[in-house]
Each structure stands twice: as C-alpha cells, then as structure tokens.
Design a protein around this motif. Structure first.
Motif, mmCIF file in Angstrom:
data_model
loop_
_atom_site.group_PDB
_atom_site.id
_atom_site.type_symbol
_atom_site.label_atom_id
_atom_site.label_comp_id
_atom_site.label_asym_id
_atom_site.label_seq_id
_atom_site.Cartn_x
_atom_site.Cartn_y
_atom_site.Cartn_z
ATOM 1 N N SER A 140 0.817 -1.212 0.000
ATOM 2 C CA SER A 140 0.000 0.000 0.000
ATOM 3 C C SER A 140 0.850 1.262 0.000
ATOM 4 C CB SER A 140 -0.937 0.002 1.204
ATOM 5 O OG SER A 140 -0.215 -0.110 2.417
ATOM 6 N N VAL A 174 -1.189 -1.224 -5.811
ATOM 7 C CA VAL A 174 -2.521 -1.807 -6.016
ATOM 8 C C VAL A 174 -2.506 -2.724 -7.234
ATOM 9 C CG1 VAL A 174 -4.942 -1.310 -6.488
ATOM 10 C CG2 VAL A 174 -3.659 0.151 -4.913
ATOM 11 N N TYR A 221 -0.640 -6.130 -6.324
ATOM 12 C CA TYR A 221 -1.314 -7.165 -5.533
ATOM 13 C C TYR A 221 -2.615 -7.638 -6.171
ATOM 14 C CZ TYR A 221 -4.629 -3.836 -3.324
ATOM 15 O OH TYR A 221 -5.611 -2.915 -3.075
ATOM 16 N N ARG A 250 -4.293 5.788 2.586
ATOM 17 C CA ARG A 250 -3.133 4.897 2.700
ATOM 18 C C ARG A 250 -1.975 5.565 3.426
ATOM 19 N NH1 ARG A 250 -4.290 3.489 -2.937
ATOM 20 N NH2 ARG A 250 -5.286 1.451 -2.969
ATOM 21 N N GLU A 283 -6.751 -4.186 2.503
ATOM 22 C CA GLU A 283 -5.293 -4.113 2.381
ATOM 23 C C GLU A 283 -4.634 -4.209 3.756
ATOM 24 O OE1 GLU A 283 -4.022 -0.632 0.331
ATOM 25 O OE2 GLU A 283 -5.351 -0.960 -1.371
#
Length: 339
Positions: free
Chosen positions: A79, A86, A89, A247, A291
């Motif tokens: 993150s 993003v 993953y 984030r 996340e």
C-alpha cells in the motif's frame, strides 16, 4: 544530485517512523535539509529527490546501520507504493505483477532503469542505475531489493525463492540476515530471476476490476510524467486522491467529511465526483480495510482481537464476517495460507 522529478515523501515518512528517532536524532535528521517534521508529514506532499538527498544521507548517519535499506525495504507494505502497489497485488498472477513493476517503476523511483527479459526458464527483471547515487547507492539498492522481495511475498503468500542478484559486495553473514535461499553479490545490476513455476502462481488478492482500474491510473500517471498530459487539463482522479490520503495516514479512521475537508471541497461534491468515476467512499474504504487486514494478518504476533481493534471494528466477530464477505476466506484461513 540532478533529479528534478517529484519523489514521494511517503518513503521518507515511513523511514522516519521506522527509525523512531528521539529529539536529538530528529534534529540531526533535518539538519541542512530545508525540511522540518511538519513538512515531512504533510499530506500529499512531494519534493524533488534532490531536495530529499541530504535527509537520506542524514538518515544513514543517524541510524548507524549499514543494512538499513534492506530492513526498511522489507518493512514496506504494498500500500506504500500507490497505484503501482494496487496493480501489483490485484494482478491475476505474479507474472503480470512483475510486468507491471517493470513498466511503472518510474512512477515511484527515478534512479533505476528497468528491463524485463524473457528466458527459457522464466523472466529476469533487472534495474540498472541511471544516475550516480554516491553514498546512498547501497541504501537505495538494498531498499528496492527488499521492497520487491516483500511485494512478491505478499502477492503469492510465500517467501521469494528465485535468484536475487545484488550489485554490492558480500558482507559477512549477509545470507543469514537477508534470510533468502538464493542471493549472489557483485552482480552487474540489481536483478531477480523468477522461474515459470513462480510466475504462474496466483495472487492472493487477485481482483480483475481493481487491477484494470489500477493499470489505468498507472498509465495516466506515466503519460503525465512523460509530458503527454498536463496536470491542469488532466487533474488526478478523486478516487486516487482519496485512496492516497487514507493509505498515507493509516492511524486515522477516515469519514467522508474528513476526506472532503482535506480536499477542500464539500462532502456532497466529493460524493458526486466519486460517482462520476464509478466508485464511492464505502468501496474505497473497504478496499483500504482489506489491504490493512491482510498486512496485519501476515504478522503472527497480532491476535484477531488486536487486528479488529486496529481496523476500527467493534469486535473480532465483526471483523471475521467483514473479511469473509470481502474475500471469501476467513481471516484464519488467509493467515494459514501466508505461512
């Protein structure tokens, strides 16, 4: 140092918190940098890497740790890398994730030139330095090496067991503290050899719609960086700005009103702009919760009650229901898959 492109302060913020300096150390960190703690922690703040250079040199001196780069890189979560994280993953498999890394790495760091080469046994992704890194060569090489190995591990749920090549000397005991099976030193470039068997492994958080959205965001950012779009005519999407705010400030339980205030618009205007981009606050917030939940579950020392509390749930049962609704797995099942 002649790099003028904006460089995210995210990594310096994380390094600052990772080091957890006392008052005397903090003063040394900011000496002769033109920066202060408030600037470092400012939301959505970016500075040319040249302006941050002295700060990183101070960081190495204050820490006294020749291997700080590796430890910090391994500490980074996906993150921390914005839209590229993003995309990494949410890619369907590790192969697609590594292709994204090679294509978009310039969005996060400007000093390495990436190359992806396909071989009979898999792929080799190599990074060669394109600017002189001086005293920080070891630090940044270790940090990028550790961050990519950490990203691979988070993606496939197991430690990277391909071949890592480091353009550094072989310090005593390095293979022990690096905790990787295949490491070579004194290589011509930083590189990862990844066999086909690893490339085919599915991402634990594969999400086709999320992957496509992240790719589109990376492509737009790359075009802007290349000068094909101006920031005036192509402002950053609100979904990207909201996601970055959340984030970059994991300790805050964001509300729609909080986000609108940070973006200097009304909550109603934020709702309307997110709707135009095909999303809404709840969806973005759930993605962030997912996340963080996966990051916390990777830590075996955190109990379900502790994770639920960190994520703002009333109890562990509520967290379990929410996690299973979002992923199809119970938190315990996900944690077992990570080990």
């Amino acid at each position: 140092m002649h790099i003028s492109a904006p460089f995210p302060l995210t990594y310096a913020r994380i390094a600052y918190r990772f080091l957890n300096p006392n008052a005397e150390q903090a003063a040394r960190l900011f000496a002769n940098t033109g920066l202060n703690e408030k600037q470092l922690l400012t939301l959505e703040h970016a500075l040319p890497l040249a302006q941050q250079w002295q700060w990183y040199e101070n960081l190495l001196e204050v820490s006294g740790d020749a291997n700080l780069g590796w430890r910090l890189g391994r500490h980074l979560q996906l993150s921390a890398h914005g839209a590229l994280g993003v995309a990494f993953y949410s890619a369907p498999r590790l192969g697609e994730a590594m292709e994204c890394l090679a294509r978009f790495i310039h969005l996060r760091e400007p000093f390495f030139h990436p190359r992806l080469e396909r071989t009979n046994t898999g792929i080799t992704v190599s990074f060669t330095t394109q600017v002189p890194l001086g005293r920080l060569a070891r630090f940044f090489t270790q940090a990028v090496a550790g961050a990519v190995c950490s990203a691979i591990s988070s993606c496939i749920g197991k430690e990277f067991d391909g071949q890592l090549h480091l353009p550094l000397n072989d310090p005593p005991g390095a293979r022990t503290w690096m905790n990787l099976p295949e490491v070579s030193f004194n290589a011509p470039a930083l590189a990862w050899e990844i066999p086909t068997s690893l490339l085919a492994l599915p991402s634990l958080l594969a999400d086709a719609p999320q992957f496509q959205r992240a790719l589109a965001e990376c492509e737009a950012a790359l075009a802007t960086t290349a000068g094909t779009h101006s920031r005036t005519s192509h402002p950053r999407p609100y979904r990207a700005r909201v996601a970055e705010l959340m984030r970059n400030n994991p300790g805050q339980l964001w509300t729609l009103e909080d986000l609108a205030e940070q973006l200097h618009i009304s909550a109603r205007t934020l709702i309307r702009n997110l709707a135009k981009e095909g999303t809404h606050f709840t969806a973005l917030k759930e993605q962030l919760v997912l996340e963080r939940a996966c990051q916390y579950l990777a830590n075996p020392h955190l109990s379900m009650d502790a994770i639920a509390s960190l994520l703002g749930f009333h109890d562990a049962a509520s967290f379990r229901r929410s996690f299973k609704r979002m992923t199809g797995f119970t938190p315990s099942a996900y944690r077992r898959a990570q080990t």
